[in-house]
Design a protein around this motif. Structure first.
Motif, short mmCIF file in Angstrom:
data_model
loop_
_atom_site.label_atom_id
_atom_site.label_comp_id
_atom_site.label_asym_id
_atom_site.label_seq_id
_atom_site.Cartn_x
_atom_site.Cartn_y
_atom_site.Cartn_z
N PHE A 72 -8.95 18.34 -17.14
CA PHE A 72 -8.02 18.61 -18.25
C PHE A 72 -6.55 18.43 -17.85
O PHE A 72 -5.70 19.21 -18.23
CB PHE A 72 -8.27 20.02 -18.83
CG PHE A 72 -9.72 20.31 -19.01
CD1 PHE A 72 -10.44 19.63 -19.98
CD2 PHE A 72 -10.40 21.20 -18.19
CE1 PHE A 72 -11.80 19.85 -20.15
CE2 PHE A 72 -11.75 21.43 -18.34
CZ PHE A 72 -12.46 20.75 -19.32
N GLU A 125 -8.15 14.22 -27.82
CA GLU A 125 -7.81 15.62 -28.08
C GLU A 125 -8.07 16.41 -26.81
O GLU A 125 -9.15 16.32 -26.22
CB GLU A 125 -8.72 16.19 -29.18
CG GLU A 125 -8.36 15.78 -30.58
CD GLU A 125 -7.32 16.69 -31.21
OE1 GLU A 125 -6.82 17.61 -30.51
OE2 GLU A 125 -7.00 16.47 -32.39
N LEU A 126 -7.05 17.15 -26.38
CA LEU A 126 -7.22 17.98 -25.19
C LEU A 126 -6.73 19.37 -25.54
O LEU A 126 -5.58 19.56 -25.92
CB LEU A 126 -6.39 17.39 -24.04
CG LEU A 126 -6.39 18.14 -22.72
CD1 LEU A 126 -7.76 18.14 -22.09
CD2 LEU A 126 -5.38 17.52 -21.76
N ARG A 127 -7.63 20.33 -25.52
CA ARG A 127 -7.20 21.70 -25.77
C ARG A 127 -7.86 22.61 -24.74
O ARG A 127 -9.07 22.67 -24.65
CB ARG A 127 -7.52 22.17 -27.19
CG ARG A 127 -8.54 21.37 -27.95
CD ARG A 127 -8.85 22.00 -29.28
NE ARG A 127 -7.88 21.60 -30.28
CZ ARG A 127 -7.64 22.30 -31.38
NH1 ARG A 127 -8.26 23.43 -31.60
NH2 ARG A 127 -6.76 21.86 -32.28
N GLU A 128 -7.02 23.28 -23.99
CA GLU A 128 -7.48 24.14 -22.91
C GLU A 128 -8.54 23.43 -22.09
O GLU A 128 -8.28 22.39 -21.53
CB GLU A 128 -7.97 25.47 -23.47
CG GLU A 128 -6.81 26.32 -23.97
CD GLU A 128 -7.28 27.56 -24.68
OE1 GLU A 128 -7.38 28.59 -24.02
OE2 GLU A 128 -7.53 27.49 -25.89
N LYS A 175 0.34 27.64 -22.78
CA LYS A 175 -1.04 27.50 -23.25
C LYS A 175 -2.06 28.18 -22.34
O LYS A 175 -3.08 28.67 -22.79
CB LYS A 175 -1.38 26.03 -23.44
CG LYS A 175 -1.60 25.21 -22.18
CD LYS A 175 -2.19 23.85 -22.55
CE LYS A 175 -2.00 22.76 -21.55
NZ LYS A 175 -2.36 22.99 -20.16
N ASP A 176 -1.78 28.20 -21.05
CA ASP A 176 -2.73 28.79 -20.12
C ASP A 176 -2.57 30.31 -20.04
O ASP A 176 -1.58 30.85 -20.51
CB ASP A 176 -2.58 28.17 -18.73
CG ASP A 176 -3.16 26.76 -18.67
OD1 ASP A 176 -4.28 26.56 -19.19
OD2 ASP A 176 -2.49 25.86 -18.13
N ARG A 194 -0.23 21.39 -10.79
CA ARG A 194 -0.51 19.95 -10.69
C ARG A 194 0.73 19.29 -10.11
O ARG A 194 1.48 18.61 -10.82
CB ARG A 194 -0.82 19.38 -12.07
CG ARG A 194 -2.05 20.02 -12.72
CD ARG A 194 -2.49 19.23 -13.93
NE ARG A 194 -3.51 19.95 -14.68
CZ ARG A 194 -4.79 19.98 -14.37
NH1 ARG A 194 -5.23 19.33 -13.31
NH2 ARG A 194 -5.65 20.66 -15.10
N TYR A 205 -1.89 28.34 -27.44
CA TYR A 205 -2.09 26.90 -27.45
C TYR A 205 -1.54 26.29 -28.74
O TYR A 205 -2.12 26.49 -29.82
CB TYR A 205 -3.58 26.57 -27.29
CG TYR A 205 -3.84 25.09 -27.32
CD1 TYR A 205 -3.48 24.30 -26.24
CD2 TYR A 205 -4.40 24.49 -28.43
CE1 TYR A 205 -3.68 22.93 -26.27
CE2 TYR A 205 -4.61 23.12 -28.47
CZ TYR A 205 -4.24 22.35 -27.38
OH TYR A 205 -4.44 21.00 -27.42
N ARG A 216 1.76 16.52 -26.32
CA ARG A 216 1.23 16.25 -27.65
C ARG A 216 2.20 16.72 -28.72
O ARG A 216 2.19 16.24 -29.84
CB ARG A 216 -0.14 16.89 -27.80
CG ARG A 216 -1.12 16.31 -26.79
CD ARG A 216 -2.56 16.34 -27.22
NE ARG A 216 -2.82 15.45 -28.32
CZ ARG A 216 -3.30 15.86 -29.48
NH1 ARG A 216 -3.50 17.14 -29.69
NH2 ARG A 216 -3.55 14.98 -30.43
N CYS A 239 -5.89 17.14 -10.07
CA CYS A 239 -5.49 15.79 -10.39
C CYS A 239 -4.43 15.85 -11.47
O CYS A 239 -4.16 16.91 -12.04
CB CYS A 239 -6.69 14.97 -10.85
SG CYS A 239 -7.47 15.58 -12.34
#
Lengths: 65, 390
Positions: free
Chosen positions: A11, A25-28, B34-35, B43, B117, B156, B252
């Motif tokens: 992710f 789409e990437l969510r958590e 978000k986390d 990262r 999020y 995004r 990554c």
């Protein structure tokens, strides 16, 4: 069609950043490909640092062979 | 009335600096991460220059993993070019560093919310009016006069606002890094490996992290990433050079090495940090540059609230100040990065053989870049511009 190998994605969002049509789409801890938008350019496959993405086209080629 | 004057999306260094600057300027500010944690997952190679860091914060032993006084560059045939740099920089514990910056934003008056999020924007007549987000499975909305998107490489939020953030493959490095223990390395030395055998189109790094630990990672340029895996190359390097290393963490990520986006503001919104592509195109370093961009964004947001002009015209000082501070340099470095990528391994080896004869204390980064530039004279002027800051 671009496929995501289950349970291996980290992710990190690298594919999202290079996608020219915003089809990822990437969510958590969840990633999905919007297949209606995707143009199968494959660059997300190339740029993924841990090779989590693949294309099903190779399988089709094998079938034809 | 809006819920907030400024909502910052993303709790990395750029976001925290933006939130702190906005709050200090009198804006009612909210920072959304978000986390569940600020600062994690990391990262990042975690290296910063000393002077860049000190313009924002005094180094604190709590989040300094290693203090760097030596730099080594290696060519494809493993020729070592050493140069000394007193007070060169630090390797951070980003997890704690990001905490410290967010804590400072909080002390300046910004509210902070984790597990938030952002999955949409509130938009009216093409003007951003707030954010939609999920918190613990619940959909929420908050209105704001200005949204600052510091949501990292995937950015995004910028796309939701209709801004062009998609990065060309050539402008993206595919990165992988392991934080390893049980390695016998010089804890004051950062070590760069340049050449297609180490990391095609990018470079491999060893950054010390204290107590026999190190960040070992690499970036492969997007242009050639089709044929190489950052993960596989890193693990091959570890197996060949540090077979006894214990892998404590592996991450990554994408390293955007593009020029800054042409447009970083729009009605009601600003982009900053990695989201705005504010990373140094040669080194891939984005911590300090993100902080520079974030702070300017926050200050300009607070000033715009005073004048009431929340259009990109009202935000015009932001791109102007960024361009002056770093943007111009990055444009030059982007051309340098192109030139470095074109140099063959054979030429890199020759250059290294020549540079290796110069005593370390006489060798500067400028000399190295000049040597690179000699391979392609037209970029010499860009290099000079970049380092002279003109």
């Amino acid at each position: 069609m671009i496929l995501v190998k289950d349970n291996r994605c980290d992710f990190c969002g690298t594919c999202v950043a290079v996608c020219p049509v915003d089809a990822i789409e990437l969510r958590e801890a969840d990633i999905s490909i919007i297949h209606d938008t995707c143009i199968d350019c494959d660059i997300c496959i190339w740029v993924c640092p841990i090779d989590v993405l693949s294309s099903d086209e190779k399988k089709e080629e094998v079938k034809h062979d | 009335m809006t819920d907030f004057d400024v909502i910052v999306v993303g709790g990395g260094p750029a976001g925290s600096m933006a939130a702190e600057a906005a709050a200090k300027g009198g804006a009612k500010t909210l920072l959304l991460e978000k986390d569940r944690d600020i600062g994690y997952p990391v990262r990042c190679g975690e290296g910063v220059g000393a002077s860049g860091l000190k313009q924002f914060i005094e180094p604190d032993p709590q989040w300094i993993a290693a203090t760097i006084s030596k730099v080594r560059m290696r060519s494809p045939d493993n020729t070592k070019v050493d140069f000394g740099m007193k007070d060169a920089g630090y390797v951070l514990h980003r997890r704690l560093f990001d905490y410290a910056l967010a804590n400072r934003a909080g002390r300046a008056g910004a509210e902070i919310q984790t597990r938030a999020y952002v999955d949409g924007l509130m938009v009216e007549d093409d003007v951003v009016k707030g954010v939609k987000y999920q918190y613990m499975g619940e959909n929420r909305e908050l209105s704001a006069k200005i949204v600052i998107a510091a949501d990292g490489v995937e950015s995004r939020v910028g796309r939701m606002a209709g801004m062009r953030t998609a990065t060309k493959l050539r402008d993206m490095d595919s990165g992988y890094q392991a934080t390893v223990g049980n390695v016998d390395i010089d804890q004051e030395l950062i070590d760069f490996f340049i050449g297609s055998n180490w990391a095609p189109g990018g470079y491999l790094w060893i950054f010390p992290k204290g107590n026999g630990m190190a960040n070992i990672g690499l970036g492969v340029n997007g242009k050639v990433a089709k044929d190489f895996s950052a993960h596989d190359l890193t693990h091959k390097f570890l197996k060949d050079h540090f077979p006894k290393a214990s892998i404590l963490t592996s991450v990554c990520g994408g390293i955007p090495i593009a020029k800054t986006l042409k447009t970083i503001t729009k009605e009601g919104i600003m982009l900053t940090g990695d989201a705005a592509r504010m990373v140094n195109p040669v080194t891939g370093g984005g911590i300090i540059t993100g902080m520079v961009g974030g702070r300017i964004a926050g200050e300009v947001a607070a000033a715009a609230l005073q004048t009431g002009d929340l259009t990109s015209k009202g935000f015009k000082d932001y791109p102007a100040r960024w361009q002056k501070a770093e943007g111009k340099t990055h444009d030059g470095l982007h051309r340098v990065a192109d030139a470095i990528f074109e140099i063959t391994d054979e030429k890199l080896n020759k250059m290294a053989h020549r540079l290796a004869k110069i005593p370390p204390d006489e060798l500067s980064l400028m000399k190295i870049f000049t040597a690179v530039a000699r391979q392609k004279p037209s970029i010499l002027i860009d290099v000079t511009r970049a380092f002279a800051g003109v």
